[in-house]
Design a protein around this motif. Structure first.
Motif, PDB file in Angstrom:
ATOM      1  N   PRO A  81      -0.883 -68.272  44.016  1.00  0.00           N
ATOM      2  CA  PRO A  81      -1.165 -67.716  45.341  1.00  0.00           C
ATOM      3  C   PRO A  81      -0.667 -68.561  46.501  1.00  0.00           C
ATOM      4  O   PRO A  81      -0.758 -68.136  47.646  1.00  0.00           O
ATOM      5  CB  PRO A  81      -2.700 -67.643  45.354  1.00  0.00           C
ATOM      6  CG  PRO A  81      -3.131 -68.760  44.456  1.00  0.00           C
ATOM      7  CD  PRO A  81      -2.084 -68.842  43.378  1.00  0.00           C
ATOM      8  N   LYS A  82      -0.151 -69.741  46.223  1.00  0.00           N
ATOM      9  CA  LYS A  82       0.285 -70.640  47.287  1.00  0.00           C
ATOM     10  C   LYS A  82       1.803 -70.747  47.308  1.00  0.00           C
ATOM     11  O   LYS A  82       2.462 -70.592  46.287  1.00  0.00           O
ATOM     12  CB  LYS A  82      -0.331 -72.026  47.096  1.00  0.00           C
ATOM     13  CG  LYS A  82      -1.844 -72.047  47.140  1.00  0.00           C
ATOM     14  CD  LYS A  82      -2.363 -73.458  46.900  1.00  0.00           C
ATOM     15  CE  LYS A  82      -3.881 -73.503  46.872  1.00  0.00           C
ATOM     16  NZ  LYS A  82      -4.379 -74.874  46.597  1.00  0.00           N
ATOM     17  N   PRO A  83       2.378 -71.070  48.468  1.00  0.00           N
ATOM     18  CA  PRO A  83       3.831 -71.213  48.543  1.00  0.00           C
ATOM     19  C   PRO A  83       4.291 -72.606  48.134  1.00  0.00           C
ATOM     20  O   PRO A  83       3.557 -73.589  48.262  1.00  0.00           O
ATOM     21  CB  PRO A  83       4.118 -70.971  50.032  1.00  0.00           C
ATOM     22  CG  PRO A  83       2.891 -71.504  50.722  1.00  0.00           C
ATOM     23  CD  PRO A  83       1.743 -71.166  49.800  1.00  0.00           C
ATOM     24  N   GLY A  84       5.527 -72.674  47.653  1.00  0.00           N
ATOM     25  CA  GLY A  84       6.195 -73.962  47.548  1.00  0.00           C
ATOM     26  C   GLY A  84       6.747 -74.323  48.920  1.00  0.00           C
ATOM     27  O   GLY A  84       7.240 -73.456  49.648  1.00  0.00           O
ATOM     28  N   VAL A  85       6.639 -75.586  49.302  1.00  0.00           N
ATOM     29  CA  VAL A  85       6.971 -75.988  50.666  1.00  0.00           C
ATOM     30  C   VAL A  85       7.946 -77.156  50.641  1.00  0.00           C
ATOM     31  O   VAL A  85       7.801 -78.085  49.838  1.00  0.00           O
ATOM     32  CB  VAL A  85       5.702 -76.389  51.453  1.00  0.00           C
ATOM     33  CG1 VAL A  85       6.050 -76.803  52.874  1.00  0.00           C
ATOM     34  CG2 VAL A  85       4.697 -75.243  51.462  1.00  0.00           C
ATOM     35  N   ASP A  86       8.936 -77.089  51.518  1.00  0.00           N
ATOM     36  CA  ASP A  86       9.836 -78.230  51.712  1.00  0.00           C
ATOM     37  C   ASP A  86      10.171 -78.308  53.195  1.00  0.00           C
ATOM     38  O   ASP A  86      10.134 -77.303  53.915  1.00  0.00           O
ATOM     39  CB  ASP A  86      11.107 -78.082  50.882  1.00  0.00           C
ATOM     40  CG  ASP A  86      11.889 -79.394  50.799  1.00  0.00           C
ATOM     41  OD1 ASP A  86      11.266 -80.469  50.948  1.00  0.00           O
ATOM     42  OD2 ASP A  86      13.119 -79.360  50.593  1.00  0.00           O
ATOM     43  N   THR A  87      10.504 -79.507  53.644  1.00  0.00           N
ATOM     44  CA  THR A  87      10.787 -79.739  55.065  1.00  0.00           C
ATOM     45  C   THR A  87      12.139 -80.406  55.217  1.00  0.00           C
ATOM     46  O   THR A  87      12.470 -81.341  54.473  1.00  0.00           O
ATOM     47  CB  THR A  87       9.702 -80.628  55.698  1.00  0.00           C
ATOM     48  OG1 THR A  87       8.430 -79.985  55.571  1.00  0.00           O
ATOM     49  CG2 THR A  87       9.981 -80.869  57.168  1.00  0.00           C
ATOM     50  N   VAL A  88      12.922 -79.917  56.170  1.00  0.00           N
ATOM     51  CA  VAL A  88      14.195 -80.560  56.500  1.00  0.00           C
ATOM     52  C   VAL A  88      14.139 -80.975  57.970  1.00  0.00           C
ATOM     53  O   VAL A  88      13.752 -80.186  58.835  1.00  0.00           O
ATOM     54  CB  VAL A  88      15.395 -79.621  56.228  1.00  0.00           C
ATOM     55  CG1 VAL A  88      15.244 -78.304  56.956  1.00  0.00           C
ATOM     56  CG2 VAL A  88      16.701 -80.303  56.619  1.00  0.00           C
ATOM     57  N   GLU A  89      14.463 -82.232  58.219  1.00  0.00           N
ATOM     58  CA  GLU A  89      14.414 -82.756  59.582  1.00  0.00           C
ATOM     59  C   GLU A  89      15.786 -82.696  60.225  1.00  0.00           C
ATOM     60  O   GLU A  89      16.779 -83.149  59.640  1.00  0.00           O
ATOM     61  CB  GLU A  89      13.910 -84.202  59.588  1.00  0.00           C
ATOM     62  CG  GLU A  89      13.821 -84.793  60.998  1.00  0.00           C
ATOM     63  CD  GLU A  89      13.510 -86.283  61.012  1.00  0.00           C
ATOM     64  OE1 GLU A  89      12.440 -86.661  61.525  1.00  0.00           O
ATOM     65  OE2 GLU A  89      14.339 -87.067  60.512  1.00  0.00           O
ATOM     66  N   VAL A  90      15.841 -82.145  61.421  1.00  0.00           N
ATOM     67  CA  VAL A  90      17.051 -82.205  62.243  1.00  0.00           C
ATOM     68  C   VAL A  90      16.758 -83.167  63.386  1.00  0.00           C
ATOM     69  O   VAL A  90      15.991 -82.845  64.300  1.00  0.00           O
ATOM     70  CB  VAL A  90      17.449 -80.817  62.771  1.00  0.00           C
ATOM     71  CG1 VAL A  90      18.692 -80.930  63.653  1.00  0.00           C
ATOM     72  CG2 VAL A  90      17.719 -79.857  61.619  1.00  0.00           C
ATOM     73  N   LEU A  91      17.328 -84.355  63.288  1.00  0.00           N
ATOM     74  CA  LEU A  91      17.109 -85.387  64.301  1.00  0.00           C
ATOM     75  C   LEU A  91      18.129 -85.194  65.416  1.00  0.00           C
ATOM     76  O   LEU A  91      19.335 -85.151  65.159  1.00  0.00           O
ATOM     77  CB  LEU A  91      17.224 -86.777  63.683  1.00  0.00           C
ATOM     78  CG  LEU A  91      16.812 -87.960  64.558  1.00  0.00           C
ATOM     79  CD1 LEU A  91      16.297 -89.111  63.695  1.00  0.00           C
ATOM     80  CD2 LEU A  91      17.981 -88.465  65.401  1.00  0.00           C
ATOM     81  N   VAL A  92      17.642 -85.054  66.628  1.00  0.00           N
ATOM     82  CA  VAL A  92      18.517 -84.828  67.784  1.00  0.00           C
ATOM     83  C   VAL A  92      18.675 -86.136  68.550  1.00  0.00           C
ATOM     84  O   VAL A  92      17.685 -86.727  69.013  1.00  0.00           O
ATOM     85  CB  VAL A  92      17.946 -83.736  68.699  1.00  0.00           C
ATOM     86  CG1 VAL A  92      18.882 -83.502  69.889  1.00  0.00           C
ATOM     87  CG2 VAL A  92      17.747 -82.439  67.921  1.00  0.00           C
TER      88      VAL A  92
END
Length: 234
Positions: A153-164
């Motif tokens: 019932p839960k999502p798989g999660v990933d994060t990508v950082e865009v550093l400005v």
């Protein structure tokens, strides 16, 4: 007076089968009038936080059957509850990246699942696609959530950082006048890397404070830039 309750048998329902996401913890909720409890797992070894609690926390490493024995004095009965585990959907947001101020990054994500959602979406060109352009004005974490229809019932999660990178404001200094043959130290600012053009009459053209020895009028152009190629001129 002491009241002694006598029962014909111990009532016990270990509870309905459960489906959880693999690596998650769940709590078992048997319905019973038992007073003492003993839990076991099949296969053996699946963690149970306290095998003598009525409602223990369990963290199955795979599909597991939990057996509980409920007792009242010497009277006891047993029942089973099955816990099915489904792996989390796989979310891969892609590699972190660095962009210049007011520039654009390309996000190349992938997934193993049925659907996905990006957030935030206000600076994405195609939030409905795994491959999209991003133009954040400040450093931003883009979160990819992937869902499936297999039972987790839960999502798989990933994060990508865009550093400005901060905006570069190149400043080569004010126009000035000097005596012929006298040294002039230039002072440039704007970024960690500096280049002066042309390099003529300078002791170095790759530092922020070179020294010029001139016998004629000269205009220098200064480039302030970062290792990623962000730049500004003055």
């Amino acid at each position: 007076t002491v009241l002694v309750r006598v029962v014909d048998f111990v009532t016990l329902d270990a509870g309905p089968a459960q489906t959880i996401c693999l690596t998650d913890t769940t709590q078992l909720h048997p319905i019973t009038d038992g007073l003492y409890f003993s839990w076991e797992s099949t296969p053996a070894g699946s963690p149970i936080d306290d095998s003598t609690k009525k409602e223990p926390l369990v963290a199955p490493a795979g599909n597991t059957t939990y057996t509980v024995t409920a007792s009242i004095g010497k009277c006891n009965t047993s029942d089973n509850v099955f816990v099915r585990t489904i792996p989390y959907p796989t979310a891969r947001g892609g590699s972190d990246t660095i962009i210049c101020f007011q520039d654009t990054a390309t996000l190349n994500a992938s997934m193993v699942g049925a659907s996905f959602v990006w957030s935030p979406t206000n600076t994405l060109s195609a939030p409905q696609s795994l491959h999209t352009l991003a133009w954040p004005f400040t450093t931003t974490d883009y979160i990819l959530k992937v869902y499936d229809t297999l039972g987790c019932p839960k999502p798989g999660v990933d994060t990508v950082e865009v550093l400005v990178r901060d905006e570069i404001l190149a400043f080569a200094g004010n126009d000035t006048a000097i005596v012929v043959g006298q040294p002039l130290q230039l002072r440039g600012t704007g970024a960690e890397l500096i280049e002066w053009m042309p390099p003529s009459f300078l002791n170095r053209n790759d530092i922020s404070t070179p020294v010029a020895m001139l016998d004629e009028n000269m205009t220098y152009y200064m480039r302030a830039y970062t290792p990623e190629g962000c730049q500004d001129f003055d």
